[in-house]
Design a protein around this motif. Structure first.
Motif, PDB file in Angstrom:
ATOM      1  N   GLY A 113       0.811  -1.206   0.000  1.00 22.03           N
ATOM      2  CA  GLY A 113       0.000   0.000   0.000  1.00 22.03           C
ATOM      3  C   GLY A 113       0.847   1.261   0.000  1.00 22.03           C
ATOM      4  N   THR A 114       1.962   1.239   0.736  1.00 18.39           N
ATOM      5  CA  THR A 114       2.876   2.380   0.763  1.00 18.39           C
ATOM      6  C   THR A 114       3.517   2.587  -0.604  1.00 18.39           C
ATOM      7  OG1 THR A 114       3.337   1.950   3.095  1.00 18.39           O
ATOM      8  CG2 THR A 114       4.904   3.352   1.915  1.00 18.39           C
ATOM      9  N   VAL A 115       3.980   1.500  -1.204  1.00 17.24           N
ATOM     10  CA  VAL A 115       4.567   1.582  -2.552  1.00 17.24           C
ATOM     11  C   VAL A 115       3.536   2.132  -3.526  1.00 17.24           C
ATOM     12  CG1 VAL A 115       5.465   0.203  -4.483  1.00 17.24           C
ATOM     13  CG2 VAL A 115       6.269  -0.227  -2.138  1.00 17.24           C
ATOM     14  N   HIS A 116       2.323   1.620  -3.445  1.00 18.46           N
ATOM     15  CA  HIS A 116       1.249   2.079  -4.340  1.00 18.46           C
ATOM     16  C   HIS A 116       0.980   3.575  -4.149  1.00 18.46           C
ATOM     17  CE1 HIS A 116      -2.496   2.302  -6.534  1.00 18.46           C
ATOM     18  NE2 HIS A 116      -3.082   2.773  -5.436  1.00 18.46           N
ATOM     19  N   ALA A 117       0.947   4.023  -2.898  1.00 23.49           N
ATOM     20  CA  ALA A 117       0.680   5.441  -2.635  1.00 23.49           C
ATOM     21  C   ALA A 117       1.726   6.328  -3.302  1.00 23.49           C
ATOM     22  CB  ALA A 117       0.645   5.692  -1.124  1.00 23.49           C
ATOM     23  N   PHE A 118       3.003   5.932  -3.228  1.00 24.49           N
ATOM     24  CA  PHE A 118       4.051   6.730  -3.860  1.00 24.49           C
ATOM     25  C   PHE A 118       4.048   6.604  -5.382  1.00 24.49           C
ATOM     26  CE2 PHE A 118       5.862   6.840   0.454  1.00 24.49           C
ATOM     27  CZ  PHE A 118       6.097   8.200   0.536  1.00 24.49           C
ATOM     28  N   ARG A 119       3.599   5.468  -5.887  1.00 24.71           N
ATOM     29  CA  ARG A 119       3.558   5.280  -7.352  1.00 24.71           C
ATOM     30  C   ARG A 119       2.487   6.154  -7.992  1.00 24.71           C
ATOM     31  NH1 ARG A 119       6.837   2.045 -10.283  1.00 24.71           N
ATOM     32  NH2 ARG A 119       5.084   1.643 -11.633  1.00 24.71           N
ATOM     33  N   VAL A 120       1.415   6.429  -7.270  1.00 22.79           N
ATOM     34  CA  VAL A 120       0.333   7.268  -7.811  1.00 22.79           C
ATOM     35  C   VAL A 120       0.277   8.588  -7.043  1.00 22.79           C
ATOM     36  CG1 VAL A 120      -1.008   5.330  -8.694  1.00 22.79           C
ATOM     37  CG2 VAL A 120      -1.421   6.115  -6.374  1.00 22.79           C
ATOM     38  N   PRO A 174       0.645  11.790  -7.562  1.00 25.15           N
ATOM     39  CA  PRO A 174      -0.141  12.971  -7.940  1.00 25.15           C
ATOM     40  C   PRO A 174      -1.639  12.831  -7.630  1.00 25.15           C
ATOM     41  CG  PRO A 174       1.194  12.202  -9.790  1.00 25.15           C
ATOM     42  CD  PRO A 174       1.325  11.201  -8.688  1.00 25.15           C
ATOM     43  N   TRP A 175      -2.062  11.647  -7.263  1.00 21.00           N
ATOM     44  CA  TRP A 175      -3.468  11.377  -6.995  1.00 21.00           C
ATOM     45  C   TRP A 175      -3.933  12.190  -5.804  1.00 21.00           C
ATOM     46  CZ3 TRP A 175      -5.427   7.130  -3.470  1.00 21.00           C
ATOM     47  CH2 TRP A 175      -6.809   6.975  -3.589  1.00 21.00           C
ATOM     48  N   LEU A 210      -4.165  10.201   2.354  1.00 15.04           N
ATOM     49  CA  LEU A 210      -5.010   9.220   3.059  1.00 15.04           C
ATOM     50  C   LEU A 210      -4.566   7.799   2.751  1.00 15.04           C
ATOM     51  CD1 LEU A 210      -8.551  10.827   2.768  1.00 15.04           C
ATOM     52  CD2 LEU A 210      -7.112  10.614   4.796  1.00 15.04           C
ATOM     53  N   SER A 211      -4.196   7.548   1.493  1.00 15.93           N
ATOM     54  CA  SER A 211      -3.699   6.217   1.124  1.00 15.93           C
ATOM     55  C   SER A 211      -2.406   5.904   1.860  1.00 15.93           C
ATOM     56  CB  SER A 211      -3.455   6.129  -0.386  1.00 15.93           C
ATOM     57  OG  SER A 211      -4.645   6.249  -1.086  1.00 15.93           O
TER      58      SER A 211
END
Length: 192
Positions: free
Chosen positions: A66-73, A75-76, A81-82
């Motif tokens: 989830g942390t990796v995903h948050a940094f990958r996206v 600009p979202w 919150l993610s």
């Protein structure tokens, strides 16, 4: 079954041809689950600890991804919150792994609260449905949940060492037996 005695396979039920083709796997998995269920019932503390540690690993891995995903996206709009949710998940997973006994107690208290609250709700529901034929069964399940909750509370903190293992053992035992039973109801190849 029709009036002529012809068997109609419903799509709501298991396709017996598929079960026949994989009969060995159904029996193997069912037998394995029964053995694991018996092991959990014989060694409830080991099963409780294994379940708590598994939950810790799952949460830790999910939080990392989830942390990796948050940094990958990044600009979202929901980045912060993610990220906070993922970090919280990592922290809870790590705490369960670092302090497994505290984790066991926490999970036991949550299960106990679930028993008590669902027992109250089911008991109230039973009285709301009282003229219905099945109201007694709903009342019985509510009372049983309340009894289980009270039983665990009166056995704390010792209950924390066996509750999860017993629940997992009973679940595996019944799930495994259900899978084995499924194979017994399937017509044998070549018959029919």
């Amino acid at each position: 079954m029709t009036a002529d005695g012809e068997v109609i396979e419903s799509h709501l039920f298991v396709n017996s041809t598929e079960v026949q083709q994989h009969l060995g796997w159904f029996i193997f998995l069912g037998g394995l689950m029964v053995l694991l269920g018996l092991a959990a019932l014989l060694f409830p503390f080991a099963a409780t600890l294994a379940g708590e540690l598994t939950l810790g690993v799952v949460l830790l891995v999910a939080g990392i991804f989830g942390t990796v995903h948050a940094f990958r996206v990044r600009p979202w709009k929901g980045f912060w919150l993610s990220l906070l949710t993922a970090v919280l998940t990592v922290i809870v997973g790590a705490l369960l792994l670092v302090f497994p006994m505290h984790g066991i107690m926490t999970v036991t208290l949550l299960i106990t609260a679930m028993f008590l609250v669902s027992g109250v709700f089911r008991t109230i529901l039973a009285f709301q449905l009282k003229p219905h034929d099945a109201w007694g069964w709903i009342l019985a399940s509510g009372i049983l949940a309340l009894i289980l909750g009270v039983l665990v509370i009166t056995q704390l903190p010792q209950a924390a060492f066996w509750l999860i293992g017993i629940l997992v053992g009973v679940d595996f035992l019944f799930a495994g037996w259900a899978m084995i039973s499924l194979t017994m109801t399937v017509p044998k190849r070549g018959s029919g």
